[in-house]
Motif scaffolding. Structure first.
Motif, PDB file in Angstrom:
ATOM      1  N   UNK A 250       0.825  -1.206   0.000  1.00  0.00           N
ATOM      2  CA  UNK A 250       0.000   0.000   0.000  1.00  0.00           C
ATOM      3  C   UNK A 250       0.854   1.248   0.000  1.00  0.00           C
ATOM      4  N   UNK A 251       0.209   2.392  -0.245  1.00  0.00           N
ATOM      5  CA  UNK A 251       0.886   3.685  -0.298  1.00  0.00           C
ATOM      6  C   UNK A 251       0.602   4.504   0.957  1.00  0.00           C
ATOM      7  N   UNK A 252       1.660   5.110   1.492  1.00  0.00           N
ATOM      8  CA  UNK A 252       1.561   5.855   2.740  1.00  0.00           C
ATOM      9  C   UNK A 252       2.358   7.152   2.665  1.00  0.00           C
ATOM     10  N   UNK A 253       1.991   8.105   3.503  1.00  0.00           N
ATOM     11  CA  UNK A 253       2.719   9.366   3.572  1.00  0.00           C
ATOM     12  C   UNK A 253       4.061   9.162   4.274  1.00  0.00           C
ATOM     13  N   UNK A 254       5.150   9.533   3.580  1.00  0.00           N
ATOM     14  CA  UNK A 254       6.484   9.378   4.164  1.00  0.00           C
ATOM     15  C   UNK A 254       6.610  10.115   5.486  1.00  0.00           C
ATOM     16  N   UNK A 255       6.009  11.310   5.549  1.00  0.00           N
ATOM     17  CA  UNK A 255       6.119  12.104   6.770  1.00  0.00           C
ATOM     18  C   UNK A 255       5.573  11.388   7.985  1.00  0.00           C
ATOM     19  N   UNK A 256       4.482  10.639   7.812  1.00  0.00           N
ATOM     20  CA  UNK A 256       3.912   9.913   8.950  1.00  0.00           C
ATOM     21  C   UNK A 256       4.791   8.735   9.351  1.00  0.00           C
ATOM     22  N   UNK A 257       5.466   8.128   8.374  1.00  0.00           N
ATOM     23  CA  UNK A 257       6.389   7.032   8.676  1.00  0.00           C
ATOM     24  C   UNK A 257       7.580   7.569   9.473  1.00  0.00           C
ATOM     25  N   UNK A 258       8.094   8.710   9.033  1.00  0.00           N
ATOM     26  CA  UNK A 258       9.216   9.349   9.744  1.00  0.00           C
ATOM     27  C   UNK A 258       8.803   9.753  11.154  1.00  0.00           C
ATOM     28  N   UNK A 259       7.581  10.276  11.308  1.00  0.00           N
ATOM     29  CA  UNK A 259       7.102  10.690  12.635  1.00  0.00           C
ATOM     30  C   UNK A 259       6.967   9.508  13.588  1.00  0.00           C
ATOM     31  N   UNK A 260       6.804   8.301  13.008  1.00  0.00           N
ATOM     32  CA  UNK A 260       6.705   7.092  13.830  1.00  0.00           C
ATOM     33  C   UNK A 260       8.083   6.526  14.164  1.00  0.00           C
ATOM     34  N   UNK A 261       9.154   7.237  13.738  1.00  0.00           N
ATOM     35  CA  UNK A 261      10.505   6.826  14.079  1.00  0.00           C
ATOM     36  C   UNK A 261      11.118   5.806  13.141  1.00  0.00           C
ATOM     37  N   UNK A 262      10.576   5.686  11.930  1.00  0.00           N
ATOM     38  CA  UNK A 262      11.100   4.724  10.963  1.00  0.00           C
ATOM     39  C   UNK A 262      11.660   5.432   9.742  1.00  0.00           C
ATOM     40  N   UNK A 263      12.530   4.744   9.041  1.00  0.00           N
ATOM     41  CA  UNK A 263      13.116   5.254   7.814  1.00  0.00           C
ATOM     42  C   UNK A 263      12.266   4.792   6.635  1.00  0.00           C
ATOM     43  N   UNK A 264      11.543   5.698   5.967  1.00  0.00           N
ATOM     44  CA  UNK A 264      10.660   5.274   4.871  1.00  0.00           C
ATOM     45  C   UNK A 264      11.395   4.662   3.688  1.00  0.00           C
ATOM     46  N   UNK A 265      12.692   4.907   3.594  1.00  0.00           N
ATOM     47  CA  UNK A 265      13.477   4.354   2.488  1.00  0.00           C
ATOM     48  C   UNK A 265      14.077   2.988   2.815  1.00  0.00           C
ATOM     49  N   UNK A 266      13.905   2.534   4.041  1.00  0.00           N
ATOM     50  CA  UNK A 266      14.484   1.241   4.449  1.00  0.00           C
ATOM     51  C   UNK A 266      13.508   0.478   5.351  1.00  0.00           C
ATOM     52  N   UNK A 267      12.311   0.241   4.849  1.00  0.00           N
ATOM     53  CA  UNK A 267      11.313  -0.476   5.625  1.00  0.00           C
ATOM     54  C   UNK A 267      11.403  -1.977   5.342  1.00  0.00           C
ATOM     55  N   UNK A 268      11.275  -2.800   6.358  1.00  0.00           N
ATOM     56  CA  UNK A 268      11.274  -4.252   6.128  1.00  0.00           C
ATOM     57  C   UNK A 268       9.984  -4.683   5.439  1.00  0.00           C
ATOM     58  N   UNK A 269       9.991  -5.876   4.900  1.00  0.00           N
ATOM     59  CA  UNK A 269       8.819  -6.421   4.231  1.00  0.00           C
ATOM     60  C   UNK A 269       7.806  -6.906   5.265  1.00  0.00           C
ATOM     61  N   UNK A 270       6.541  -6.783   4.919  1.00  0.00           N
ATOM     62  CA  UNK A 270       5.490  -7.374   5.732  1.00  0.00           C
ATOM     63  C   UNK A 270       5.104  -8.723   5.158  1.00  0.00           C
ATOM     64  N   UNK A 271       4.186  -9.402   5.807  1.00  0.00           N
ATOM     65  CA  UNK A 271       3.723 -10.703   5.340  1.00  0.00           C
ATOM     66  C   UNK A 271       2.207 -10.699   5.248  1.00  0.00           C
ATOM     67  N   UNK A 272       1.696 -11.360   4.223  1.00  0.00           N
ATOM     68  CA  UNK A 272       0.243 -11.459   4.075  1.00  0.00           C
ATOM     69  C   UNK A 272      -0.374 -12.159   5.277  1.00  0.00           C
ATOM     70  N   UNK A 273       0.419 -12.930   5.999  1.00  0.00           N
ATOM     71  CA  UNK A 273      -0.073 -13.607   7.198  1.00  0.00           C
ATOM     72  C   UNK A 273      -0.414 -12.610   8.309  1.00  0.00           C
ATOM     73  N   UNK A 274       0.098 -11.373   8.169  1.00  0.00           N
ATOM     74  CA  UNK A 274      -0.160 -10.361   9.190  1.00  0.00           C
ATOM     75  C   UNK A 274      -1.529  -9.715   9.050  1.00  0.00           C
ATOM     76  N   UNK A 275      -2.214  -9.949   7.922  1.00  0.00           N
ATOM     77  CA  UNK A 275      -3.518  -9.331   7.715  1.00  0.00           C
ATOM     78  C   UNK A 275      -4.505  -9.822   8.756  1.00  0.00           C
ATOM     79  N   UNK A 276      -5.188  -8.884   9.415  1.00  0.00           N
ATOM     80  CA  UNK A 276      -6.196  -9.258  10.397  1.00  0.00           C
ATOM     81  C   UNK A 276      -7.231  -8.150  10.477  1.00  0.00           C
TER      82      UNK A 276
END
Length: 329
Positions: A250-276
């Motif tokens: 999905x697409x997200x605002x980089x600024x909100x990712x940065x505000x959460x303390x993460x690097x938007x250019x180096x995010x780990x992969x998620x898994x479809x198993x995480x969908x809930x």
């Protein structure tokens, strides 16, 4: 809107060829009612209506509110009736509320049903049984065919650049492939933030545009001011595509990712198993302010009422059509 007689009645006669997409948390009755009164189809996810344990189903209350307000508007404004409304059902197996929500939508005779994350025949059957139509969102031609096989009336092609859960394919390719075999209702989602892009969606073969992110920056949207301001201040370069937060790309605002303390250019992969979508699984605290958005927000210059946004889209749509006609002379 002229030239729509081939579409189901629920999709005819709109002010502009547009459906407001259902926005998680953000789409509430006030937003849906304003969208419908402005002349486009308003929508909300059924799962946005969450009540406390033992309380009356909030979805029932919301549907009653929307129907009564739109009926009142139509009685007072017979010359400009409101557009129909739509409810989005997440049909993923983790949605434990699905059966109950289907029954409520059937009870209220919801005119447009939008299904996501899985095609289910019983949902389409319920929509048809109460006089509604079913539109299913897809990200590729394979899932498009599956949806029609399961009884969907139309498709929502979620292409690259769309807000929230978005596919990777170009809208030019996706619409073209679907139109090789399907001549029914087809909507396009993906960076539609102007009236000109709405006309472009029709030019490539879609019947209507599916517009979400611009409505986040409206007065009626259930979004915090910081989210609305970030939509206004951002453009296509400020969007990051990630599977981390829900397990689906999905697409997200980089600024909100940065505000959460993460690097938007180096995010780990998620898994479809995480969908809930069961409602009892809390997101990590840092993810609660990750804000979804599509790439078309560069056209959003201010926060204002829904009516003002639809006015702009209509002006731009007409102007784009006139420019195109001039070039074809």
């Amino acid at each position: 809107m002229s030239g729509d007689s081939h579409l189901p009645k629920a999709l005819q006669g709109l002010r502009i060829p547009a459906v407001a997409s259902p926005l998680f948390i953000i789409s509430v009755p006030a937003l849906v009612i304003a969208q419908c009164k402005a002349g486009i189809i308003g929508s909300f996810p059924a799962l946005n209506a969450r009540e406390g344990e033992g309380d009356h189903p909030l979805l029932d209350t919301w549907l009653t509110q929307i129907r009564e307000e739109l009926d009142r508007h139509n009685q007072e404004n017979p010359d400009r009736p409101a557009a129909p409304f739509a409810v989005n059902q997440i049909v993923h197996r983790s949605n434990t509320r699905l059966e109950r929500d289907i029954e409520l939508c059937h009870k209220h005779k919801v005119p447009v049903w939008i299904t996501s994350l899985g095609a289910r025949k019983e949902v389409n059957d319920a929509a048809h049984d109460c006089g509604g139509i079913a539109l299913h969102d897809i990200i590729n031609n394979f899932f498009a065919k599956k949806a029609i096989e399961k009884g969907a009336d139309g498709l929502i092609a979620v292409a690259a650049g769309a807000g929230g859960h978005a596919g990777p394919q170009s809208p030019l390719a996706l619409i073209s492939e679907i139109r090789e075999w399907f001549d029914g209702p087809l909507l396009l989602s993906g960076s539609i933030g102007t009236g000109a892009s709405l006309l472009a969606a029709q030019a490539m073969g879609a019947d209507l545009g599916y517009i979400g992110s611009p409505f986040i920056a409206t007065e009626e949207a259930n979004a915090v001011q910081g989210y609305k301001d970030m939509i206004v201040d951002s453009g296509a370069d400020d969007i990051v595509y990630s599977s981390l937060f829900t397990g689906v790309w999905g697409n997200y605002l980089k600024g909100s990712v940065e505000n959460a303390g993460m690097d938007p250019d180096n995010l780990p992969m998620g898994s479809v198993k995480d969908m809930d979508f069961g409602g009892d699984k809390e997101k990590p605290k840092a993810w609660k302010t990750i804000w979804g958005s599509g790439q078309g927000i560069g056209a959003v210059k201010e926060v204002g009422p829904v009516s003002q946004l639809v006015d702009r889209l209509e002006r731009e749509y007409i102007a784009a059509w006139e420019r195109l006609q001039d070039r074809m002379k």
